[in-house]
Design a protein around this motif. Sequence first.
Motif, short mmCIF file in Angstrom:
data_model
loop_
_atom_site.label_atom_id
_atom_site.label_comp_id
_atom_site.label_asym_id
_atom_site.label_seq_id
_atom_site.Cartn_x
_atom_site.Cartn_y
_atom_site.Cartn_z
N ALA A 148 0.83 -1.20 0.00
CA ALA A 148 0.00 0.00 0.00
C ALA A 148 0.87 1.26 0.00
O ALA A 148 1.89 1.34 0.70
CB ALA A 148 -0.92 -0.01 1.21
N SER A 149 0.46 2.24 -0.79
CA SER A 149 1.22 3.49 -0.90
C SER A 149 0.98 4.39 0.29
O SER A 149 -0.11 4.43 0.86
CB SER A 149 0.81 4.23 -2.19
OG SER A 149 1.01 3.41 -3.32
N ILE A 150 2.01 5.13 0.66
CA ILE A 150 1.92 6.14 1.71
C ILE A 150 1.99 7.51 1.03
O ILE A 150 2.97 7.83 0.35
CB ILE A 150 3.06 6.00 2.73
CG1 ILE A 150 3.00 4.63 3.40
CG2 ILE A 150 3.00 7.11 3.77
CD1 ILE A 150 4.21 4.31 4.26
N GLY A 151 0.96 8.31 1.19
CA GLY A 151 0.89 9.59 0.50
C GLY A 151 1.90 10.60 1.03
O GLY A 151 2.14 10.69 2.23
N CYS A 152 2.50 11.35 0.12
CA CYS A 152 3.48 12.38 0.46
C CYS A 152 2.88 13.77 0.25
O CYS A 152 2.15 13.98 -0.72
CB CYS A 152 4.72 12.24 -0.42
SG CYS A 152 5.56 10.66 -0.33
N ARG A 153 3.22 14.69 1.14
CA ARG A 153 2.81 16.08 0.99
C ARG A 153 4.02 16.99 1.18
O ARG A 153 4.91 16.68 1.98
CB ARG A 153 1.72 16.44 2.00
CG ARG A 153 0.35 15.90 1.64
CD ARG A 153 -0.70 16.27 2.69
NE ARG A 153 -0.77 17.69 2.96
CZ ARG A 153 -1.43 18.57 2.21
NH1 ARG A 153 -2.06 18.17 1.11
NH2 ARG A 153 -1.44 19.85 2.52
N LEU A 154 4.03 18.09 0.45
CA LEU A 154 5.13 19.04 0.53
C LEU A 154 5.01 19.97 1.73
O LEU A 154 6.00 20.57 2.15
CB LEU A 154 5.17 19.89 -0.74
CG LEU A 154 5.34 19.14 -2.06
CD1 LEU A 154 5.20 20.10 -3.23
CD2 LEU A 154 6.68 18.44 -2.11
#
Length: 305
Positions: free
Chosen positions: A141-147
């Motif tokens: 499962a992907s882990i979302g990235c935020r700037l």
Amino acid sequence: MTNTADATSNAQIGRLMKGAVDLHVHSGPSLMPRAVDHIEVVRQAADAGMAAILLKDHYYPTMPIAHLINKHYPSDVKTLGAIVLNNPLGGLNPSAVDYALKQGARVVWMATAHAQNHLDHDKKDADFKNKFPVNSKKTVASIGCRLVDAAGAVTDDVKLILDLIAEADAAVSGGHHHIDELWPFYEEAKARGVRRMFLNHPTYVNDGTFEDIGQLVRMGVMIEHSICMFIPSTFYLFDHDHLRKAIAAAGVDNTFFGSDLGQKNNPTPIEGFRQIIRLLLDLDYAEDDVRKMVAGNAARFIGDA
């Protein structure tokens, strides 16, 4: 038999291919199905007289491959490497960027497939998988990235990444993060001394508008449009009117094209470049302006093509 007009057009396209620069090549091997591998696409680019191509994979850095190709398959086309900060590299990971830059990476992409914004699009748009390649094998499962953090401020890890990019005089793209994240991101990049800023396909998953394109350019951000979204391909999204407005929003001098091609069932990157050149000429762009958008602007932007 080829008529005179077609022959003239093909000759003109051939001239404009000489010195072309593609900073967005998706050759293989990759977890996403590819039609051409890295060596094949470099050979094809050399045959067409292109000046440089940049290899991009969403999941691994390409600098070592670029180095080996330049050393063992020398040609007039320069092969450039890059890193994309998705989950396999630890996401927005300063250490991965540090090592990549010191091995010659010329472009750092913030998260693409694993940007939280990208994952949100995947959930809410039933047709999204037809607009982005699908992995050939199931992954964790992907882990979302935020700037930015919850308050909208650029995170400390991203600030360190930008410092490393500025020190190396490399280029940075905001990847697939939302336009709302990109404003503080590019402001921070500029404040920290990053000179080579660009954004790919701003009206695609980034959710930018033509007005946003103009504002980004005023901030010093170059605009790269994905050829695959304007020509017959599995990722065709935008009509000729959209293309004209997107170019006008940034201006010819701030616009360049990357193929964003290499996937199975699509034109090759070199075929894509030929098609966009033909399309731009058909839309009555002057030959000098076409040359800027397929060669000169990208070469000036990347700095060593």
